[in-house]
Design a protein around this motif. Structure first.
Motif, PDB file in Angstrom:
ATOM      1  N   LEU A 210      59.862  34.804  37.118  1.00 50.37           N
ATOM      2  CA  LEU A 210      58.471  35.097  36.784  1.00 50.37           C
ATOM      3  C   LEU A 210      57.747  33.812  36.408  1.00 50.37           C
ATOM      4  O   LEU A 210      56.598  33.586  36.788  1.00 50.37           O
ATOM      5  N   TYR A 214      54.442  32.786  38.262  1.00 57.17           N
ATOM      6  CA  TYR A 214      53.197  32.740  37.498  1.00 57.17           C
ATOM      7  C   TYR A 214      52.634  31.319  37.434  1.00 57.17           C
ATOM      8  O   TYR A 214      51.424  31.131  37.317  1.00 57.17           O
ATOM      9  N   ASP A 223      41.602  32.035  36.503  1.00 59.02           N
ATOM     10  CA  ASP A 223      40.786  33.207  36.156  1.00 59.02           C
ATOM     11  C   ASP A 223      41.359  34.471  36.783  1.00 59.02           C
ATOM     12  O   ASP A 223      41.492  35.507  36.133  1.00 59.02           O
ATOM     13  N   ALA A 224      41.688  34.361  38.066  1.00 59.17           N
ATOM     14  CA  ALA A 224      42.212  35.533  38.758  1.00 59.17           C
ATOM     15  C   ALA A 224      43.562  35.933  38.175  1.00 59.17           C
ATOM     16  O   ALA A 224      43.848  37.118  38.005  1.00 59.17           O
ATOM     17  N   SER A 226      44.592  35.515  35.148  1.00 62.01           N
ATOM     18  CA  SER A 226      44.357  36.166  33.865  1.00 62.01           C
ATOM     19  C   SER A 226      43.840  37.587  34.061  1.00 62.01           C
ATOM     20  O   SER A 226      44.310  38.529  33.435  1.00 62.01           O
ATOM     21  N   LEU A 227      42.880  37.750  34.978  1.00 61.06           N
ATOM     22  CA  LEU A 227      42.308  39.078  35.212  1.00 61.06           C
ATOM     23  C   LEU A 227      43.310  40.024  35.860  1.00 61.06           C
ATOM     24  O   LEU A 227      43.129  41.232  35.832  1.00 61.06           O
ATOM     25  N   SER A 228      44.373  39.467  36.449  1.00 58.71           N
ATOM     26  CA  SER A 228      45.421  40.331  36.999  1.00 58.71           C
ATOM     27  C   SER A 228      46.344  40.838  35.910  1.00 58.71           C
ATOM     28  O   SER A 228      47.282  41.566  36.188  1.00 58.71           O
ATOM     29  N   GLY A 229      46.105  40.415  34.689  1.00 57.43           N
ATOM     30  CA  GLY A 229      46.948  40.882  33.595  1.00 57.43           C
ATOM     31  C   GLY A 229      48.105  39.949  33.279  1.00 57.43           C
ATOM     32  O   GLY A 229      48.968  40.282  32.480  1.00 57.43           O
ATOM     33  N   ILE A 230      48.128  38.776  33.920  1.00 56.67           N
ATOM     34  CA  ILE A 230      49.169  37.796  33.590  1.00 56.67           C
ATOM     35  C   ILE A 230      48.789  37.135  32.264  1.00 56.67           C
ATOM     36  O   ILE A 230      47.651  36.701  32.088  1.00 56.67           O
TER      37      ILE A 230
ATOM     38  N   CYS B 327      37.766  45.563  31.121  1.00 56.16           N
ATOM     39  CA  CYS B 327      38.976  45.001  31.718  1.00 56.16           C
ATOM     40  C   CYS B 327      39.516  43.843  30.884  1.00 56.16           C
ATOM     41  O   CYS B 327      40.445  43.165  31.293  1.00 56.16           O
ATOM     42  N   ALA B 329      38.230  40.987  30.032  1.00 59.27           N
ATOM     43  CA  ALA B 329      37.819  39.612  30.324  1.00 59.27           C
ATOM     44  C   ALA B 329      36.898  39.084  29.230  1.00 59.27           C
ATOM     45  O   ALA B 329      36.933  37.906  28.899  1.00 59.27           O
ATOM     46  N   PRO B 349      42.883  40.743  29.444  1.00 62.57           N
ATOM     47  CA  PRO B 349      43.163  41.463  30.684  1.00 62.57           C
ATOM     48  C   PRO B 349      44.590  42.020  30.708  1.00 62.57           C
ATOM     49  O   PRO B 349      44.837  43.056  31.322  1.00 62.57           O
ATOM     50  N   ALA B 350      45.496  41.345  30.021  1.00 60.57           N
ATOM     51  CA  ALA B 350      46.868  41.851  29.976  1.00 60.57           C
ATOM     52  C   ALA B 350      46.897  43.207  29.257  1.00 60.57           C
ATOM     53  O   ALA B 350      47.627  44.117  29.667  1.00 60.57           O
ATOM     54  N   ALA B 353      45.596  45.773  31.659  1.00 62.66           N
ATOM     55  CA  ALA B 353      46.590  46.094  32.679  1.00 62.66           C
ATOM     56  C   ALA B 353      47.672  47.014  32.103  1.00 62.66           C
ATOM     57  O   ALA B 353      48.138  47.929  32.767  1.00 62.66           O
ATOM     58  N   TYR B 359      40.535  46.029  37.492  1.00 64.23           N
ATOM     59  CA  TYR B 359      39.164  45.575  37.739  1.00 64.23           C
ATOM     60  C   TYR B 359      39.096  44.785  39.034  1.00 64.23           C
ATOM     61  O   TYR B 359      39.872  43.860  39.243  1.00 64.23           O
ATOM     62  N   PHE B 367      37.437  35.426  40.962  1.00 61.36           N
ATOM     63  CA  PHE B 367      38.086  36.207  39.906  1.00 61.36           C
ATOM     64  C   PHE B 367      39.173  37.140  40.429  1.00 61.36           C
ATOM     65  O   PHE B 367      39.700  37.937  39.666  1.00 61.36           O
ATOM     66  N   GLY B 368      39.457  37.089  41.719  1.00 61.62           N
ATOM     67  CA  GLY B 368      40.432  38.036  42.238  1.00 61.62           C
ATOM     68  C   GLY B 368      41.616  37.387  42.923  1.00 61.62           C
ATOM     69  O   GLY B 368      42.755  37.602  42.541  1.00 61.62           O
ATOM     70  N   ALA B 381      50.806  40.281  42.152  1.00 57.20           N
ATOM     71  CA  ALA B 381      50.450  39.457  40.986  1.00 57.20           C
ATOM     72  C   ALA B 381      50.483  40.231  39.670  1.00 57.20           C
ATOM     73  O   ALA B 381      50.852  39.684  38.634  1.00 57.20           O
ATOM     74  N   SER B 382      50.107  41.509  39.697  1.00 58.63           N
ATOM     75  CA  SER B 382      50.045  42.259  38.440  1.00 58.63           C
ATOM     76  C   SER B 382      51.320  43.012  38.129  1.00 58.63           C
ATOM     77  O   SER B 382      51.511  43.461  37.004  1.00 58.63           O
ATOM     78  N   LEU B 384      54.602  42.044  39.096  1.00 57.64           N
ATOM     79  CA  LEU B 384      55.834  41.278  39.305  1.00 57.64           C
ATOM     80  C   LEU B 384      56.831  41.531  38.181  1.00 57.64           C
ATOM     81  O   LEU B 384      58.037  41.582  38.404  1.00 57.64           O
ATOM     82  N   GLY B 385      56.296  41.688  36.957  1.00 58.94           N
ATOM     83  CA  GLY B 385      57.174  41.912  35.821  1.00 58.94           C
ATOM     84  C   GLY B 385      58.048  43.160  35.987  1.00 58.94           C
ATOM     85  O   GLY B 385      59.173  43.207  35.493  1.00 58.94           O
ATOM     86  N   ARG B 436      46.971  45.480  44.577  1.00 60.17           N
ATOM     87  CA  ARG B 436      47.541  44.874  43.378  1.00 60.17           C
ATOM     88  C   ARG B 436      47.487  45.864  42.214  1.00 60.17           C
ATOM     89  O   ARG B 436      48.462  46.042  41.486  1.00 60.17           O
ATOM     90  N   TRP B 437      46.338  46.514  42.052  1.00 60.89           N
ATOM     91  CA  TRP B 437      46.200  47.430  40.917  1.00 60.89           C
ATOM     92  C   TRP B 437      46.947  48.735  41.144  1.00 60.89           C
ATOM     93  O   TRP B 437      47.452  49.333  40.194  1.00 60.89           O
TER      94      TRP B 437
END
Lengths: 339, 530
Positions: A210, A214, A223-224, A226-230, B327, B329, B349-350, B353, B359, B367-368, B381-382, B384-385, B436-437
């Motif tokens: 990870l 990451y 930014d992306a 972070s907004l993905s929840g990482i 979301c 941010a 954002p974490a 999620a 979002y 931002f995406g 990306a969201s 993977l964990g 992703r979401w």
């Protein structure tokens, strides 16, 4: 409303006409920098071998590897940092501080060898942790945060050692860390094996963990990511701490090789390490890089240094040549990206 | 095309502007005829007509995307027109760059300020043309400050030119912008949403300044979303719609509801939304009293399971700001968020999620997407964990299967998951972020301008996806500046204006007129009677 037919579309994804060509061509394109770096390493070796017959002797080659080990270990750790589009300038003096701490623990406090070694590595990790905290939590730009740490570590190394080198002559077995021959019958110093082992470990971390994934995500688009929840902050701290561990290991290896901790040494190593990373194809803009590339980059730096020396070209010229190599490597990368 | 309407009152007084060249008899200060401008994929303007007289405040209104900004950029020399004629004092001109615009006496005050906060007022006004001394190598600060002081005296502005701009209030910065524009001896002043950041009393001061300028013979083009204030400040109103000229009205004769209907135009025949059955599921997300200083005020709404909740409003109404709080941010100063009846705190954002709120930003690239990385990487990306073992090592095979599954389910068209995501079309990139979401198992999805920059065919596909997701029980917030899109997709429509929710409409009662009416209910100037 139900899910669309998964199998049908899935086949479309996999069996499209360029499905086989696509990825492999992409792979070549993505690995091009490494291929180029490796090719130039071969060319360099060939050039020096022709220029001086002593170059290709085993003792000279293992000497190159030995002198590459420290830069290489530093470069491995900082590859992660640079992939996140950060920078790490405290590598050199941080490494020195780690070596001094090992010296203090082993010679001053008389602690067992293992404790001294682990202490040195932890010193590096602590430096990295502090870098990570000031960058991720205090939001200090990496260049500034690690520049400050570079000065702090340099000062601390001098203060703690009383500005005098610490010798390990009374610590039995300490030089064996870097200089013992582990493989029977082969005269290859253990520092080189440490470099190779760490390369393998770093490669797995970068490609499979990870942390590695990451790092790419953060470097591509923070930014992306972070907004993905990482949890970007947490992972940045982890990356700098990891780089710090490699810094600590490099400190112990260097001290072992020199049989001493030299508090005035260290400045300049960070730039050579960054040079190795960049020559190996890792982008300073982040999001792109590889461990194998970094190893090759470190070997190129080591080969150029050694080859010029063996050709009796004055030392001043070495840094000029390495500077030119960096320009060429980065320019090739720009050309490739422009396509 | 001639002006279809009778003239407004003539300018109150002759010009006292030193640079005003004598116009040809009867020629307006500025005239635009048949202006057209296209960008790849969009015809931003066609056949636009506008006439500005000296000593007039001329408002230009229209919905988002009506072409106002493009028109102003043509006048400012930022873009060049494809066709049509621009005349100043009756003489045709070519505005081929910002410098030419300046030389022609056109000054524009942008929505976003272009001042440098660390420089003083005087330095900002005369940047790039500072008086020099010392063989032209040094700035003559004394002369610089005197120039600015003279300018301020002429305009009746009471500010010390030596103050750093960063120390000024927003309204004062606005005044500096205007002074800067006028320092070029501008005869044509273009103001884009000048009151957007101002309080009521600051607005009143600004209007006083604008009236003084008008009375001195300056022509002012005034762009605003706040229809209420046009009555107060403008002499005539020109309406644009979909890049075309609609009408020009004398403000005195214009009824605001009529203006709104001109802006919205005839009802576009919207495709009937496929019935989703009774969408009245339980409330999933409830927002109460959300507030952020200067941006949002007491925003509240409910989102139900399996529903598409549309968010309508003009640019700057606070829709994206609301979404960014949900979301994680941005943080709100006030307010509570309840998810399935339980109060939640979304600090990052974490957190969002983890609460399974996804979002999709209006700005995908920024931002995406991680553009350097491949499609599979971006999809995972969201989540993977979820595919990592205890050591933090990713199990590649299951991860790849997840990516493949969602790529297939959303019909993402790519030759391989190993392709760099930047090579995909806009629609497919949007689907990558959606995947992703979904891979993260999100059940509240916030789409901010989901079809921006996506071609028509792909839009239909996105609409179908939204419908399908709602049908599968996902709760969807859809922010869109394209009203027909909102009306077509949404079960209910939340309308925002200036940081507040001004109305929540059922699909049955929502039409373009009603929504636009709520979207222009500016708090500072009261509601518009219908």
């Amino acid at each position: 409303m139900k899910q669309v037919d998964t199998a049908e579309v899935g086949d479309a994804v996999r069996a499209s006409p360029r499905g086989l060509l696509g990825p492999s061509w992409n792979l070549v394109r993505r690995q091009l920098q490494q291929v180029l770096a490796f090719a130039s390493l071969i060319v360099l070796v060939a050039f020096f071998a022709i220029a001086n017959p002593n170059f290709l002797t085993w003792s000279n080659l293992s000497g190159i590897l030995l002198s590459t080990a420290v830069i290489g270990i530093l470069a491995l750790g900082t590859t992660f940092v640079i992939i996140t589009s950060g920078i790490e300038l405290s590598l050199g003096t941080g490494m020195t501080l780690a070596a001094v701490m090992t010296g203090v623990m082993l010679t001053g406090w008389g602690l067992p060898l293992v404790v001294g070694v682990v202490g040195g590595v932890l010193t590096g990790a602590l430096i990295g942790l502090i870098n990570g905290l000031s960058i991720a939590v205090l939001k200090i730009p990496p260049f500034i945060a690690t520049l400050a740490m570079m000065l702090i570590a340099q000062g601390l190394a001098l203060v703690i050692s009383g500005t005098a080198p610490i010798y390990f002559t009374d610590v039995p077995g300490f030089t064996d860390i870097a200089l013992s021959s582990v493989i029977p019958g082969v005269r290859l110093p253990s520092a080189v094996l440490i470099l190779f082992a760490l390369t393998a470990i770093a490669a797995v971390i970068l490609a499979k963990s990870l942390l590695g994934r990451y790092s790419f995500a953060i470097g591509s688009n923070e930014d992306a990511a972070s907004l993905s929840g990482i949890a970007v902050r947490k992972w940045k701290i982890a990356v700098y701490t990891l780089s710090g561990c490699f810094m600590g290991i490099a400190g112990v290896v260097l001290a072992s090789r020199l049989n001493s901790a030299q508090p005035a040494l260290g400045i300049g190593y960070e730039l050579q390490a960054i040079a190795a990373v960049v020559i190996g194809g890792t982008s300073l803009q982040g999001g792109k890089g590889s461990i194998v590339g970094t190893l090759i980059g470190a070997l190129i730096v080591g080969t150029v240094t050694n080859g010029l020396r063996i050709m009796s070209i004055p030392q001043e010229w070495q840094s000029i040549v390495i500077g030119l190599v960096i320009l060429a490597a980065v320019y090739i990368d720009i050309l490739r990206r422009g396509r | 095309m001639p002006d279809p309407l009778p003239a407004s009152p003539p300018p109150a007084s002759p010009s006292r502007s030193a640079s005003a060249a004598a116009p040809r008899d009867g020629a307006p200060l500025l005239a635009l005829e048949g202006i057209a401008k296209g960008f790849p994929g969009v015809q931003a303007l066609s056949g636009v007509h506008l006439e500005l007289r000296a000593g007039e405040v001329h408002a230009v209104v229209g919905e988002n995307g009506a072409g106002k900004s493009t028109l102003m950029k043509l006048l400012a020399g930022i873009h060049q027109k494809d066709a049509g004629e621009i005349r100043i004092d009756g003489r045709p001109v070519e505005i081929d760059g910002p410098r030419t615009a300046q030389e022609l006496g056109i000054s524009i005050i942008h929505q976003e300020f272009s001042l440098m906060p660390d420089l003083t007022i005087a330095e900002n006004i005369y940047i790039g043309r500072e008086p020099r001394t010392g063989f032209g190598l040094l700035v003559d600060d004394r002369r610089l400050n005197r120039l600015a002081a003279d300018l301020f005296a002429r305009l009746g502005i009471e500010l010390d030119p030596r103050t750093p701009v960063g120390d000024l209030l927003v309204a004062q910065q606005q005044v500096v912008e205007i002074a800067k524009a006028l320092s070029f001896d501008a005869r044509i002043l273009i103001m884009d949403e000048p009151t957007a950041a101002l309080t009521e009393s600051e607005t009143a001061n600004l209007f006083r300044l604008i009236r003084d300028l008008r009375d001195a013979g300056t022509g002012v083009i005034y762009i605003s979303h706040r229809l209420g204030e046009l009555k107060e400040i403008s002499d005539r109103i020109t309406v644009l719609r979909d890049g075309e000229y609609v009408d020009t009205l004398a403000t005195a004769d214009a009824e605001l509801p009529h203006v709104i209907s001109l802006m919205v135009g005839r009802h576009l025949t919207t495709e009937p939304r496929p019935a989703r059955g009774a969408a009245a599921g339980p409330v999933v997300l409830e927002v109460r009293g959300l507030g952020t200083k200067g941006l949002l005020d007491d925003v509240g709404f409910e989102l139900r399971e399996g529903e598409i909740l549309g968010f309508a409003g003009l640019v700057g109404a606070g829709r994206t700001e609301t979404a960014r709080i949900l979301c994680g941010a941005d943080r709100a100063d006030r307010g509570t968020i309840l998810l399935r009846g339980r109060q939640v705190r979304i600090k990052s954002p974490a957190d969002a999620a983890r609460l399974r709120i996804g979002y999709l930003s209006e700005d995908r690239k920024r931002f995406g997407l991680m553009l350097d990385q491949d499609v599979g990487f971006n999809i995972l990306a969201s989540s993977l964990g979820d595919h990592a073992n205890a050591l933090g090592l990713v199990k590649d095979a299951p991860a790849r299967r997840t990516a493949e599954r969602y790529a297939a389910s959303l019909n993402i068209r790519t030759t391989s998951l190993k392709r760099e995501v930047r090579t995909l079309s806009g629609g497919n990139q949007q689907k990558v972020i959606l995947a992703r979401w979904l891979a993260r198992d999100c059940d509240v999805l916030i789409f901010d301008e989901p079809t921006r920059g996506i071609d028509v065919g792909a839009k239909e596909e996105i609409y179908a996806l939204l419908d399908r997701l709602a049908g599968e029980g996902k709760s969807i917030i859809m922010i869109s500046s394209e009203l027909p899109e909102v009306l077509r997709m949404a079960d209910r429509v939340v309308v925002m204006c200036e940081g507040r929710v001004t109305g929540v409409l059922d699909a049955a009662e929502a039409d373009q007129r009603t929504v636009m009416d709520y979207a222009t209910r500016s708090g500072a100037h009261g509601g518009i009677a219908t």
